[in-house]
Every structure is written in C-alpha cells, then in structure tokens.
Write a protein that holds these residues in place. Structure first.
Motif, PDB file in Angstrom:
ATOM      1  N   PHE A  40       0.828  -1.208   0.000  1.00 60.17           N
ATOM      2  CA  PHE A  40       0.000   0.000   0.000  1.00 60.17           C
ATOM      3  C   PHE A  40       0.864   1.259   0.000  1.00 60.17           C
ATOM      4  N   VAL A  70      -1.092   4.273  -1.957  1.00 60.23           N
ATOM      5  CA  VAL A  70      -2.500   4.257  -1.540  1.00 60.23           C
ATOM      6  C   VAL A  70      -2.637   3.979  -0.047  1.00 60.23           C
ATOM      7  N   LEU A 121      -5.546   5.315   2.105  1.00 56.41           N
ATOM      8  CA  LEU A 121      -6.849   4.669   2.186  1.00 56.41           C
ATOM      9  C   LEU A 121      -7.058   3.988   3.533  1.00 56.41           C
ATOM     10  N   THR A 170      -6.683  12.923  -8.454  1.00 60.36           N
ATOM     11  CA  THR A 170      -5.506  12.153  -8.020  1.00 60.36           C
ATOM     12  C   THR A 170      -4.221  12.921  -8.267  1.00 60.36           C
ATOM     13  N   ALA A 201       1.354   5.834  -8.259  1.00 55.74           N
ATOM     14  CA  ALA A 201       0.256   6.284  -7.395  1.00 55.74           C
ATOM     15  C   ALA A 201      -0.995   6.708  -8.171  1.00 55.74           C
ATOM     16  N   SER A 242      -2.682   3.395  -9.306  1.00 51.34           N
ATOM     17  CA  SER A 242      -3.203   2.586  -8.203  1.00 51.34           C
ATOM     18  C   SER A 242      -4.351   3.296  -7.488  1.00 51.34           C
ATOM     19  N   ASN A 243      -4.271   4.639  -7.342  1.00 53.02           N
ATOM     20  CA  ASN A 243      -5.373   5.378  -6.725  1.00 53.02           C
ATOM     21  C   ASN A 243      -6.630   5.303  -7.571  1.00 53.02           C
ATOM     22  N   CYS A 268      -7.918   1.639  -7.077  1.00 53.75           N
ATOM     23  CA  CYS A 268      -8.329   1.294  -5.712  1.00 53.75           C
ATOM     24  C   CYS A 268      -9.505   2.138  -5.233  1.00 53.75           C
ATOM     25  N   ALA A 269      -9.506   3.418  -5.601  1.00 56.28           N
ATOM     26  CA  ALA A 269     -10.576   4.302  -5.127  1.00 56.28           C
ATOM     27  C   ALA A 269     -11.946   3.822  -5.584  1.00 56.28           C
ATOM     28  N   ALA A 328      -2.799  -3.241  -5.283  1.00 56.69           N
ATOM     29  CA  ALA A 328      -1.667  -2.591  -4.613  1.00 56.69           C
ATOM     30  C   ALA A 328      -0.379  -3.374  -4.835  1.00 56.69           C
TER      31      ALA A 328
END
Length: 747
Positions: A203, A208, A211, A344, A366, A369-370, A373-374, A416
C-alpha cells in the motif's frame, strides 16, 4: 497565514508540555500505577496501553508523574503459573478507565541516533508522552475497573470499536480471517494495527496507504451511502441533516480524532451548517476555519505529519485540479476518468514536496493505483455498513455479504501488490531540506495564483520546466559521490553502510540480537537507506554468523532490493542458528558469493576493497572461533584507509600483521573489533596500523561492559580519536582521497 499563526500559537504553549522522564528513572525497573486511556491495542500477543494519571513507587512512597507513558505488555513469562481466574491473568483484556499497577522497565524517548531520524523525544513530548515502558502481563494487577452499569464516553467508544471488529469476524468465519478483518476495519474506522507487513509495504509503495487512514474521502463515501439510504426510506430533510451531524461527531470520536479526521469532520459539519443556512462556503474559508479549531484544541497538531499532509492534499485538489482537468479534457478522455485522474494528480502534487522530505519516496504508480483502488472503496464501505447492521441476525444474514467483501478486499490488495511490483514503481529520494521544500511550494503557488499579466505564460512554462529538471537531477544525481562510510547506530551490534564514488552501495553487517526479537532491518536500516536515496544495494554481507551481525542483513535483503550477498566460509558449520540456515537455503545460487582471503571486490575502480581474512568455520565452533571467522576487510581510497574487522580478536590481528600488513603513509580509520572488547584491538595491532580514529559500535548501557576500559586505554596510548555510537550515535566518514572528515548525529 493561518499556519504561521498556528506555529506561533503552538510556540507560546511550549511551556505547557510535560517534562520528559527524569534521568534517574531511565532504563530502570519500577513499580507504576496509572489509568488506561485512549484505545488499548493488541498487536499479536502483546498489549499496548497509554497510561494517564501516573504514579511511581520510589523511596517507599507514591510520587506523581506528569504526562503519559506508553506501555507494551508481553505475554506472561510462565503462563502456567498464572491462575485462570486471576485478574492479573495473561489472557485478560484491558479497557479504558482501568487502573492498573505494574512492574515495568521504563525508558526515555531519545533523539534520533541515525542520520535523518526524527527526534523521538520531541515528537512524543508534543503528544504528552514522556516515556515508554515494557513488562510482562503476569506482572500487572488490575486495581479498579468501571462498573458494568456506569457510562464512560471513552469506554463506550472502545466497546463500539470492538463490536465492529466482532461483526466483521462473525460475518463469515470461514473466509474472513483476521488479516482481512483488519483491512476492512482500517478502511472503515482506521483500525489496522495487525495488517500483514507485505500488505502494508504494498500500500505504501503503490501510494495508496492513505486509504487505511480515515480522511475526507471516507467521510464523503459515508455521507454518500447514508444519504442514499436516508432518502430511500424517505427521511425528512431536517431529519437527514440532524442524523448526519450526529453520525459525523460520532464517527470522529470513534476513529480516534486524528488531525486528518478532525479536518474532514469539521469540514463536513460546516458544509451541513451552510446547507441549512443556504450558504455556499469558499474552500479557503473551510480550510482556515477547520485549522483554527483544531489548533485551538491542540496547538501541537501543526507539527504532525498527518495534519500537514491532510491540508496540503485538499489545498492541492482545490488549486491544481482545474489545471489538470483542462489538460485531461484535451485528451478526449471519458468524463469519469478526467475527474478521477484530475483529483488524483492534484492531491499527489499537493503533498509531493513534503512527502519527499518526510518519507523519502515517490510512488510513480500512485495515480494508476489510486484510480483503480478508489473505485473499490464505495462498495467496500457500503458492505461494511450492511455487515454491522445485519450482525445481530447472525451469520446466515451476513455470509454472502462477507464473501463479497472478501472478494473486493482481495482485489484491492492485488491491485496494490501488482502496481507496487512494477519496475520503477517507487523512487527513494534523499530529503531535499526544508528551504528547498518551501521553494517548491512557492513556485507551485506562483504558477497557480499569479495573473497572466504579471507572470507570462512562457515564464510559467519555464518555471515548470525548471522544477521538473531540478527534480530529475535530484533523482539521477549525475555528479560523483564522495567516498562515504557510515557506521549506523544499531544498538549492541554492527552495521556499516558504504557509498563509493561511482554511486554503488554496500552494507556490511546489520545488527540484531540473540536476547530478543529484533527488527533492526525493518525499522532502522531500510528507512536509513531510503533517506539516503538508495534504490538498491549493490552488495551486502555479514562478517560472521552471530545474531548481532547477520539478522539486520537478512531483514534488509527480504525488504530492500539487493543485487548480491557476500558470505563468510560457513558451509561446513553444523551449529548455525536455525533462522540463518533457513535464510541461506532460500538464497538463489546466483545471488550469493562465498568470500575468500585475498579476494578483491570490484565495486569501484578507484577504491581497493580487499578481503584480508576469511577463515573457514569448523563444524562445531566455539564462540571465540566464530568471532575469529569474521571477514576482515580493508578499503583504500587514495591515501585514506579503513579497516573493518568484524569481531576478529587478537589472534587474527597477529596473523594479519605477520603477513606484512602495516600502514605507513595512509590516514587510517579502524572499526574496532567485537564492540571494543578487551580481546581485540591489541597494542601490537594498534601500533601496526596507527589508526587516527577508531569507531566502536556499542549499545547504550549494554550488559557486556563494552567497550572495555583496557581497549580504551590502548587507544588513548596511540592517540586515536574514539567515536562511540552509544555516545555520538551514527558516524559519517567522508574521504577526498587525502584525508578523512567526519560528522556525528549527536554533537
């Protein structure tokens, strides 16, 4: 302006901070009493408690102490000797409001002892914590517990948190194992104390980790879900707002009231109030007002990374999102993608300079992945709310929901891990220094806030190019390095980091302990390497198979990219520690090199690195024979030399001198063998190499009596400057090929 006022306001309250633990109590066993405050946490088999209202038993009476102590309780040393019905049982759970008495070892928090370490004493003092203590659970006595029918806010919040955990655990016991429950709890109420280390690292490297910390995004998702449910059940508008206010306050308290939580919660309350009054607040007013309220409550929050990053991320979104949105719209991307990427990129840019200064890492993946994942957070939090609401009806009502949650959580972790494992996903960057951080933020503000008439567009593009070029140069470092040798402070152990003029890096030993579980590699060496901007180690070795030398190397290799590992000649030894044998058997054959006497390691053509001694270990060696099997290394750069002797004792020193190794014209540094033991650094050896300075890696107040007074006297006789880690912390040596210069962490 509000931050500057906050800084001066905090400075004015400096005298209100509690004094640190008195020196005469440091590293002493003591009997203490205190009340459990905050939220007690369990990590593995250990309990971590914050004790308030402290008293210490001294000279036959109880003396009050100002401030808090953080207490770690280990499992009972002899669980069978503790009665199951005893209130001091090792299986007992602690809760807020408990008054306990315990026999513990107390320690002061100290300033950082390695280059770039934070000042732990100052950091915890700002939080009201004057020291830490440790003890065993069978040495704790419960003196008082709140009655069942009494009401206490902190206790109620704690029990609510435990109910949430229980609801998640009971929802699907076959597939909701503890680690998945911890992750789900982290995403909903910020409790993630027992996440697997590999998940936590993934992570962080994927960019991320935010989170797992409750912030504005979590409030936004919670509001979205609750508003959907309230309007589905046709709750009145006034009822909806009242309910959201209550939930916001409760959620702030439940999640720990950290600065990022307070900022998001206060902002949410202001927005609800503005909605009631039919007003539209401006975002600068929101940020300033919430910051003022937080700093009035806790002036020292301004020094917390969470407070700083929280406000910078929101400011970044407000300032830079319109710019990124315009750029992305020109690419004809879908609207949802433009919105997600814009937010982001803007948030990442807002925290970038400070994040590099504090954490020495840039996650290049980032944004990706954001984005991925978001998208999972809304369904995960929605399912979490349903699991809590349906928990009273039993597993039959929650099993399918829990299965969906497990699938989404698995997908989140996989994203992640995959993005973090991409080549070049993370760059380690040395701290640029606060002046450069302020220059970066000043340049960014100039780009956004200056009118075109004052600052032409062409000049703005030039400023952007300058910022990008400066960032790239800092990462690539195209100029030669100094020849640098750093003795890290790893307590009662050895660890040496070397950076060669061509930029290659080497780690020699890593500290560790045979007496307790040491994670020196994870918490000392790897963070240090990141602060130095090291992307990978070219070479790592341990000099001999004693725990205080090899453990940190093992832990670093498992967590940090390492090209090659050097090993002493221990293949015949039948008494290696089990952990070392297992680790050696897992090493790929192409990743390690058995080092022999006379071998030259070619890491930099300008530095001669020679293995001077490398005896082969016998099948069943004694303690002294293991010490004397140490790899002894000699590094020569121009007219400067450093000897790294591991734990080799006087017998090996005589053998080396007998082979003609005497230093004549060079300026010599010696790393004293065996932590300054009297069995090494003999008078004959010191006369032969003539060290201008001697490094001794030794733990503060160690039980071995290191360094020996005899050794110190011999060093004094040859006028060798002694630099000890227990006194000066880490030592950095730099050579220009003519002479050595040095600096220490503790002046």
């Amino acid at each position: 302006m509000s931050l500057a006022l906050g800084y001066f306001y905090a400075s004015a309250h400096w005298l209100a901070l509690p004094e640190i633990l008195p020196v005469d109590l440091d590293r002493q066993e003591a009997r203490i009493q205190g009340m459990v405050g905050g939220f007690p946490r369990k990590q593995g088999h250990d309990w971590i408690l914050d004790l308030n209202d402290l008293f210490i038993h001294k000279s036959g009476k109880w003396i009050p102490l100002e401030g808090h102590i953080r207490l770690r309780l280990y499992p009972a040393r002899d669980p069978e000797s503790v009665e199951e019905d005893s209130e001091s049982s090792a299986g007992m759970s602690w809760q807020p409001g408990d008054i306990i008495e315990a026999i513990v070892k107390i320690n002061r928090y100290r300033q950082g002892r390695n280059f770039g370490d934070p000042d732990w004493s100052l950091l915890f003092r700002r939080r009201g914590i004057i020291g830490n203590a440790s003890g065993n659970q069978d040495q704790v006595e419960l003196l008082y517990r709140l009655p069942q029918d009494s009401w206490n806010l902190q206790l109620s919040l704690y029990k609510t948190r435990q109910m949430v955990i229980s609801a998640f655990l009971d929802s699907g016991q076959e597939f909701m194992q503890r680690e998945w429950v911890e992750l789900l709890s982290g995403l909903t109420i910020g409790m993630n104390d027992e996440l697997p280390e590999e998940w936590d690292d993934a992570f962080r490297q994927a960019g991320v980790v935010h989170l797992l910390v409750v912030s504005g995004g979590h409030f936004a998702v919670l509001f979205l879900i609750l508003r959907f449910l309230l309007r589905y059940f046709r709750i009145s508008l006034w009822g909806e707002r009242a309910f959201l206010i209550v939930v916001t306050i409760a959620y702030m308290l439940l999640t720990g009231s950290e600065p990022s939580i307070l900022r998001a919660g206060i902002t949410a309350l202001i927005l609800i109030a503005a909605e009631i009054m039919h007003r539209r607040p401006e975002w600068p007013s929101l940020l300033i007002f919430s910051a003022i309220l937080i700093l009035l409550h806790n002036p020292f929050a301004i020094f917390e990374a969470g407070f700083q990053l929280s406000y910078l991320s929101v400011a970044g979104i407000m300032l830079f999102n319109p710019i990124f949105t315009r750029w992305l719209q020109q690419l004809k991307l879908p609207r949802f993608l433009v919105t997600s990427l814009g937010v982001t990129f803007a948030a990442q840019l807002g925290v970038l300079p400070l994040g590099v200064q504090l954490f020495n890492q840039i996650s290049l993946v980032a944004p990706l992945s954001n984005l991925l994942c978001a998208a999972l957070i809304i369904p995960i939090q929605f399912i979490a709310i349903l699991l809590i609401l349906l928990a009273p009806f039993g597993a039959f009502a929650t099993t399918s929901m829990a299965l969906c949650a497990r699938g989404l959580l698995h997908l989140l972790v996989s994203i992640a891990q995959v993005t973090a494992s991409l080549p070049g996903a993370v760059w380690n960057i040395p701290s640029p220094g606060w002046p450069l951080v302020f220059v970066f933020y000043g340049a960014l503000l100039l780009l956004v806030l200056s009118p075109e008439t004052i600052f032409a567009r062409r000049k703005k593009m030039g400023l952007v190019s300058g910022i990008v070029m400066l960032s790239v140069v800092m990462i690539i470092h195209p100029w030669p390095y100094q020849f640098e040798v750093i003795m890290l402070d790893v307590g009662q152990g050895d660890s040496i980091f070397i950076r060669f003029p061509n930029g290659k890096t080497m780690l020699i030993d890593g500290g560790g302990s045979a007496q307790f579980v040491s994670e020196v590699g994870r918490y000392t060496i790897v963070p240090f390497l990141r602060r130095q901007g090291v992307q990978y180690l070219d070479f790592a070795l341990f000099t001999h198979p004693h725990e205080d030398h090899y453990q940190g190397v093992m832990q670093t290799y498992d967590r940090f990219p390492t090209k090659m590992v050097g090993l002493p000649r221990l293949e015949r030894c039948q008494t290696l520690p089990a952990e070392l044998s297992m680790w050696l058997s897992s090493l790929p054959q192409m990743k390690y090199l058995l080092l022999n006497q006379g071998e030259i390691l070619d890491l930099d053509s300008s530095v001669l690195l020679e293995v001077i001694s490398a005896p082969e270990l016998v099948p069943t060696p004694s303690f002294g024979e293991v010490n004397n099997s140490s790899l002894v290394l000699r590094l020569e750069y121009g007219k400067t030399v450093i000897w790294l002797n591991g734990d080799a004792e006087a017998d090996i020193e005589r053998q080396i001198l007998g082979r003609g190794y005497h230093e004549q014209d060079a300026q010599v540094i010696l790393k004293a063998a065996h932590h300054g033991s009297r069995n090494a650094s003999s008078a004959e050896w010191l006369a032969g190499i003539k060290p201008a300075a001697t490094l001794i890696s030794v733990g503060v107040g160690n039980s071995y009596g290191h360094p020996s007074g005899e050794t110190l006297n011999r060093l004094d006789e040859v006028s060798s400057l002694v630099l000890r880690t227990d006194i000066v912390g880490s030592v950095r040596l730099c050579s220009d090929g003519i002479q050595w210069s040095y600096e220490t962490v503790i002046k």
